[in-house]
Each structure stands twice: as structure tokens, then as C-alpha cells.
Design an enzyme around this catalytic site. Sequence first.
Site, PDB file in Angstrom:
ATOM      1  N   SER A 144       0.844  -1.192   0.000  1.00 46.78           N
ATOM      2  CA  SER A 144       0.000   0.000   0.000  1.00 46.78           C
ATOM      3  C   SER A 144       0.878   1.240   0.000  1.00 46.78           C
ATOM      4  O   SER A 144       2.018   1.203   0.500  1.00 46.78           O
ATOM      5  CB  SER A 144      -0.896   0.019   1.243  1.00 46.78           C
ATOM      6  OG  SER A 144      -1.533   1.272   1.416  1.00 46.78           O
ATOM      7  N   TYR A 157      -1.924   0.454  10.591  1.00 44.78           N
ATOM      8  CA  TYR A 157      -2.035  -0.232   9.297  1.00 44.78           C
ATOM      9  C   TYR A 157      -0.798   0.037   8.440  1.00 44.78           C
ATOM     10  O   TYR A 157      -0.210  -0.877   7.853  1.00 44.78           O
ATOM     11  CB  TYR A 157      -3.297   0.255   8.582  1.00 44.78           C
ATOM     12  CG  TYR A 157      -3.424  -0.208   7.148  1.00 44.78           C
ATOM     13  CD1 TYR A 157      -3.870  -1.490   6.854  1.00 44.78           C
ATOM     14  CD2 TYR A 157      -3.104   0.646   6.090  1.00 44.78           C
ATOM     15  CE1 TYR A 157      -3.987  -1.914   5.541  1.00 44.78           C
ATOM     16  CE2 TYR A 157      -3.227   0.231   4.779  1.00 44.78           C
ATOM     17  CZ  TYR A 157      -3.665  -1.052   4.508  1.00 44.78           C
ATOM     18  OH  TYR A 157      -3.771  -1.470   3.202  1.00 44.78           O
TER      19      TYR A 157
END
Length: 254
Positions: A144, A157
Amino acid sequence: MKDSLGSVQSLLVLGGGSDIALATARKLAQDRTKRIILAGRPSERLDAGADLLRGLGAEVRVVNFDALEFGEHEKVLAPLFEEGDIDVVLLAFGVLGDQKTDERDPLAAAKVVQSNYVGAVTSSLVVAEALKKQGHGALVVLSSVAAERGRKDNFIYGSSKAGLDTFAQGLGDSLQGTGVHVMVVRPGFVDSKMTAGLPKAPMSTTPEAVAEGIVDGLRREADLVWVPAQLRYVFSGLRHLPRPAFRKVVDKQA
């Protein structure tokens, strides 16, 4: 093994119920991929995805796989390679978590990290060894853009993806010369079930666009794929901003 035209013949998806995973499997099935294994926790979504792929002419098998069951990964995954060669493994599982809640609950934060990083490490090592034994294949790891720099609104995250990103790059380097290729994919904000209800970030993308990037990257044997591609240049600049300036940019986007 890939066919004479270089098309993927077999696909193993870890996290087979994710939007990106299913979009990628659909695209490959519409091409020439005929054997697909969807590994994930039992769900109606996983079964529906399997049925859709069967409707596209693929032979589909559903396997019970849980990213958090670290001790079961070798027992579940290794035998799949004994049934026949697998051209591509797509590691697509992961959880976003809830930053505000997880900051107050260390065990909830640990679950995010265990799923996104620890489970990814154990399962990747199992499939990498299997790919190495068969002498060919690709491991695609969904990272990501959140891995690039820690931000106050998603650092739990983001840190888990940063660990995974570094691990996958190093794993790829360690497999040079074995016939196994590791490709890291860094999507931006993806409009999917995982991000439902969240405000869209600039240059948001879709599962289908990420799938396009994955398939194109496999064709080119790329080491790193950004979706959308221009995020590579955006984060090249953001990466080098002094921390105070970076905070101001992030706060304006929030």
C-alpha cells in the site's frame, strides 16, 4: 506453467474474498487462466466469487485458509503445489482496522499487524519455497502507499504494510536466479468494501484498476507496481519532505 503466449495458466489467491483478489482473478480468467484456487476464510462472498469464475470457464477450488493461523500455513498451502504447478500466487489478504479504536486497544492493534504482516510473512515463505522447488512462478504481494510514510490517521495499518513491503522486496532479491519473481503492488486508496464509508483520498482507484496493474506488471515482470502509476512520482516527493512540512500536507488532505 505459462502457455506459449506467456499467459498465466494457474493462480493461487491468498485472501480470495477481497475485492482486488476477485477482480484480478476475473481478469486472468477472461484471459487464459483455467485453474484457480481461492484460499480464504469460508464465506458467502468467497463461494460467490468461485461461482463467478466458474462461469468464466475456470476450474475453481476453494480452500479454507486463515491468515492468523500461522501454524497451519504450511499444512494448508504446501500440498496445493503437489497437485500441479502454480504460475502465480497473489497475496491479497489484510485488514484496515480502526485507527482510533486500535490506539486504545493494543490487542486489536496487534491483530492488524499479525494479519497484515506476520501472517503474510509465514504464508509467503511457504509459497516461495514451493515456487522455488517447481523452478518458476511469481508471488504478487499487495502492499500500500500507506507503507511509504507514517501518518497519524493510519500508522498502525501503515506500519504493518511497511514491514510487509520491505520483507517482500528482500524476499524477491533472495530468489534471484531461482526462476521465481516477486512483485510488490502499492495501490493508493481503493474504493472497495474494506474502505466503505471512508472519505476518498486524492487519486483514488478501483479494484479493477489494481487488477489491470497487476496483470500488466506480471507481463512486464516488474518488481514494483504503483496504482495509479502517477503515485510513484507523488510519493517520490513526499518521501523527502521534512517531517513538519509532511504533517501540513497530510493535515490539508484530512
